[in-house]
Design a protein around this motif. Structure first.
Motif, PDB file in Angstrom:
ATOM      1  N   VAL A 186       9.095  -5.686  -5.724  1.00 56.13           N
ATOM      2  CA  VAL A 186       8.268  -5.123  -4.499  1.00 56.13           C
ATOM      3  C   VAL A 186       7.090  -4.381  -5.184  1.00 56.13           C
ATOM      4  O   VAL A 186       6.095  -4.530  -4.655  1.00 56.13           O
ATOM      5  CB  VAL A 186       9.117  -4.421  -3.785  1.00 56.13           C
ATOM      6  N   ARG A 187       7.426  -3.676  -6.073  1.00 56.51           N
ATOM      7  CA  ARG A 187       6.364  -2.705  -6.723  1.00 56.51           C
ATOM      8  C   ARG A 187       5.344  -3.662  -7.347  1.00 56.51           C
ATOM      9  O   ARG A 187       4.032  -3.244  -7.394  1.00 56.51           O
ATOM     10  CB  ARG A 187       7.038  -1.735  -7.623  1.00 56.51           C
ATOM     11  N   ASN A 188       5.634  -4.652  -8.296  1.00 57.01           N
ATOM     12  CA  ASN A 188       4.870  -5.470  -8.899  1.00 57.01           C
ATOM     13  C   ASN A 188       3.829  -6.261  -8.073  1.00 57.01           C
ATOM     14  O   ASN A 188       2.580  -6.384  -8.130  1.00 57.01           O
ATOM     15  CB  ASN A 188       5.603  -6.488  -9.680  1.00 57.01           C
ATOM     16  N   LEU A 189       4.342  -6.926  -6.710  1.00 52.53           N
ATOM     17  CA  LEU A 189       3.696  -7.615  -5.823  1.00 52.53           C
ATOM     18  C   LEU A 189       2.663  -6.435  -5.016  1.00 52.53           C
ATOM     19  O   LEU A 189       1.653  -6.966  -4.727  1.00 52.53           O
ATOM     20  CB  LEU A 189       4.539  -8.361  -4.864  1.00 52.53           C
ATOM     21  N   LEU A 190       2.820  -5.309  -4.999  1.00 51.34           N
ATOM     22  CA  LEU A 190       2.305  -4.236  -4.131  1.00 51.34           C
ATOM     23  C   LEU A 190       1.228  -4.053  -4.881  1.00 51.34           C
ATOM     24  O   LEU A 190      -0.106  -3.895  -4.481  1.00 51.34           O
ATOM     25  CB  LEU A 190       3.142  -3.082  -3.974  1.00 51.34           C
ATOM     26  N   ALA A 191       1.419  -3.865  -6.316  1.00 50.15           N
ATOM     27  CA  ALA A 191       0.293  -3.373  -7.112  1.00 50.15           C
ATOM     28  C   ALA A 191      -0.742  -4.762  -7.151  1.00 50.15           C
ATOM     29  O   ALA A 191      -1.857  -4.528  -7.270  1.00 50.15           O
ATOM     30  CB  ALA A 191       0.794  -3.325  -8.722  1.00 50.15           C
ATOM     31  N   TYR A 192      -0.474  -5.934  -7.250  1.00 48.86           N
ATOM     32  CA  TYR A 192      -1.238  -7.074  -7.034  1.00 48.86           C
ATOM     33  C   TYR A 192      -1.973  -7.134  -5.856  1.00 48.86           C
ATOM     34  O   TYR A 192      -3.286  -7.284  -5.671  1.00 48.86           O
ATOM     35  CB  TYR A 192      -0.338  -8.354  -7.087  1.00 48.86           C
ATOM     36  N   VAL A 193      -1.314  -6.811  -4.657  1.00 44.53           N
ATOM     37  CA  VAL A 193      -1.805  -6.560  -3.434  1.00 44.53           C
ATOM     38  C   VAL A 193      -3.068  -5.622  -3.433  1.00 44.53           C
ATOM     39  O   VAL A 193      -4.211  -5.800  -2.999  1.00 44.53           O
ATOM     40  CB  VAL A 193      -1.035  -6.585  -2.402  1.00 44.53           C
TER      41      VAL A 193
ATOM     42  N   ASP B 202      -4.728  -2.437 -17.869  1.00 50.37           N
ATOM     43  CA  ASP B 202      -5.922  -1.958 -18.546  1.00 50.37           C
ATOM     44  C   ASP B 202      -6.858  -1.961 -17.364  1.00 50.37           C
ATOM     45  O   ASP B 202      -8.228  -1.140 -17.525  1.00 50.37           O
ATOM     46  CB  ASP B 202      -6.396  -2.706 -19.695  1.00 50.37           C
ATOM     47  N   GLY B 203      -7.218  -3.107 -16.806  1.00 45.73           N
ATOM     48  CA  GLY B 203      -8.388  -3.180 -15.725  1.00 45.73           C
ATOM     49  C   GLY B 203      -8.441  -2.290 -14.779  1.00 45.73           C
ATOM     50  O   GLY B 203      -9.431  -1.642 -14.337  1.00 45.73           O
ATOM     51  N   VAL B 204      -7.313  -2.048 -14.272  1.00 47.44           N
ATOM     52  CA  VAL B 204      -6.973  -1.018 -13.306  1.00 47.44           C
ATOM     53  C   VAL B 204      -7.705   0.475 -13.727  1.00 47.44           C
ATOM     54  O   VAL B 204      -8.383   1.388 -13.047  1.00 47.44           O
ATOM     55  CB  VAL B 204      -5.720  -0.859 -12.502  1.00 47.44           C
ATOM     56  N   ARG B 205      -7.331   0.906 -14.748  1.00 45.93           N
ATOM     57  CA  ARG B 205      -7.639   2.082 -15.293  1.00 45.93           C
ATOM     58  C   ARG B 205      -9.121   2.120 -15.570  1.00 45.93           C
ATOM     59  O   ARG B 205      -9.676   3.059 -15.092  1.00 45.93           O
ATOM     60  CB  ARG B 205      -7.025   2.151 -16.750  1.00 45.93           C
TER      61      ARG B 205
ATOM     62  N   ALA C 237      -3.290   1.319  -6.807  1.00 48.44           N
ATOM     63  CA  ALA C 237      -2.758   0.461  -7.653  1.00 48.44           C
ATOM     64  C   ALA C 237      -2.379   1.136  -8.976  1.00 48.44           C
ATOM     65  O   ALA C 237      -1.089   0.888  -9.418  1.00 48.44           O
ATOM     66  CB  ALA C 237      -3.620  -0.540  -8.007  1.00 48.44           C
ATOM     67  N   LEU C 238      -2.926   2.199  -9.414  1.00 50.18           N
ATOM     68  CA  LEU C 238      -2.643   2.877 -10.685  1.00 50.18           C
ATOM     69  C   LEU C 238      -1.365   3.425 -10.474  1.00 50.18           C
ATOM     70  O   LEU C 238      -0.566   3.625 -11.407  1.00 50.18           O
ATOM     71  CB  LEU C 238      -3.824   3.842 -11.027  1.00 50.18           C
ATOM     72  N   ALA C 239      -1.404   4.280  -9.326  1.00 56.33           N
ATOM     73  CA  ALA C 239       0.006   4.933  -8.938  1.00 56.33           C
ATOM     74  C   ALA C 239       1.192   3.984  -8.902  1.00 56.33           C
ATOM     75  O   ALA C 239       2.174   4.495  -9.502  1.00 56.33           O
ATOM     76  CB  ALA C 239      -0.182   5.636  -7.504  1.00 56.33           C
ATOM     77  N   GLN C 240       1.247   2.956  -8.340  1.00 59.45           N
ATOM     78  CA  GLN C 240       1.993   1.995  -8.547  1.00 59.45           C
ATOM     79  C   GLN C 240       2.571   1.264  -9.683  1.00 59.45           C
ATOM     80  O   GLN C 240       3.755   1.277 -10.493  1.00 59.45           O
ATOM     81  CB  GLN C 240       1.946   0.733  -7.551  1.00 59.45           C
ATOM     82  N   LEU C 241       1.598   1.349 -10.855  1.00 56.70           N
ATOM     83  CA  LEU C 241       1.825   0.884 -12.122  1.00 56.70           C
ATOM     84  C   LEU C 241       2.454   2.172 -12.739  1.00 56.70           C
ATOM     85  O   LEU C 241       3.265   1.689 -13.646  1.00 56.70           O
ATOM     86  CB  LEU C 241       0.427   0.599 -12.669  1.00 56.70           C
TER      87      LEU C 241
END
Length: 336
Positions: A263-270, A312-315, A280-284
């Motif tokens: 769930v956390r992985n798909l949330l990060a994608y969304v 890396d891209g989110v950071r 997104a960074l918080a979820q990662l």
């Protein structure tokens, strides 16, 4: 992008990116689809051709009515058996009517049918195996989740699907796997629409128990909408609300907990698709080392590499949004 804006963006990346790695495990620590502490030894034993640990694990989930764990373990064991099935064949020979071996056989047959060019024909031949699994343990919703996946592959109409759905929820009204199977059936890619998908997901999430992964169904609907395209336009507010609900659910679990990892992985994608970089960074960070193939295998043949690249891209995106100097760092004028 103008030269000055590009220069500022580059300066912000250089200044802030490295410190944003705080709270993220290193690349070498990230694992793809890591099994939990109960399943790990079972897979190792299966690799040696031993079925007894798998039989014991599934019997425990059946006797304790751990339907969510049972579903996850059945999926993973069937996936393992697709590559190495010596242990499963030995188990079947020793106990052909064991409800747990019947369950794995049904899941494995459906998975093999799905990956065949002759999908519909092969899946139709699987009906007796699914029926046997359902009869083996009448309380178990997992054979009905398998039946729901099977129905999507064979093109079963809505009336027939609703009958299967009724059997599934009668056994476990909030079973996550059954809800995911229904959501897929109702998606625009199959026999529904984005609107039907969202309506179903939001109703289920509202009725779900506290902490239930069913509360993340709207963000799965958002993922389907963002990756499949076409159909009716879903308002941005509805997508953000789906993400917000999943963020609230994620917060109910400890960081680096493997249970909500998918769930956390798909949330990060969304969140990335919605350009909500800070979220997104918080979820990662709370994902920790638990990367999952889904949803990254939707966009890459290397899901782990895709996950690490996205981190890396989110950071970088978050770094670009941070001012070069905080207000308190700005020099004051002399005499000011």
């Amino acid at each position: 992008m103008g030269p000055l804006r590009a220069l500022v963006r580059t300066a912000r990346m250089a200044r802030h990116t490295s410190r944003l790695a705080a709270g993220l495990v290193t690349d070498d620590e990230v694992l793809l689809d890591a099994p939990d502490e109960r399943l790990g030894p079972v897979l190792l034993a299966a690799g040696r051709g031993e079925y007894a640990p798998a039989a014991k694990l599934l019997a425990t989930t059946r006797e304790a009515a751990e339907w969510e764990n049972r579903d996850r373990y059945a999926l993973r064991l069937a996936a393992f058996a697709r590559a190495r099935d010596e242990w499963l064949r030995a188990w079947q020979a020793a106990a052909p009517h064991d409800p747990d071996v019947l369950l794995i056989r049904a899941e494995l047959a459906v998975a093999r049918g799905w990956h065949s060019p002759a999908r519909v024909e092969l899946l139709r031949e699987v009906n007796p195996l699914i029926a046997a699994a359902a009869e083996g343990e009448p309380r178990d919703p997992v054979p009905w989740r398998i039946a729901l996946d099977h129905a999507r592959g064979t093109g079963l109409g809505h009336t027939g699907f609703e009958q299967l759905w009724a059997e599934a929820v009668r056994r476990s009204p909030h079973h996550y796997g059954c809800h995911v199977a229904a959501l897929k059936y109702l998606s625009a890619a199959w026999y529904g629409s984005h609107r039907e998908c969202f309506d179903f997901a939001e109703r289920a999430a509202e009725d779900a128990l506290p902490g239930s992964l069913v509360r993340a169904l709207p963000v799965r609907a958002a993922l389907a909408y963002l990756t499949e395209g076409g159909g009716a336009l879903i308002p941005r507010a509805r997508l953000d609300a789906a993400a917000d609900g999943a963020i609230a659910l994620s917060a109910e679990y400890e960081p680096s907990d493997p249970w909500p990892a998918e769930v956390r992985n798909l949330l990060a994608y969304v969140l990335v698709r919605l350009e909500r970089w800070q979220d997104a960074l918080a979820q990662l960070r709370v994902i920790g080392p638990y990367a999952t193939s889904f949803p990254w295998d939707r966009v890459s043949d290397d899901p782990l590499g895709q996950f690490l690249q996205l981190r890396d891209g989110v950071r970088l995106e978050v770094a670009c949004s941070i001012p070069l100097r905080a207000r308190s760092e700005r020099p004051t004028r002399a005499g000011g």
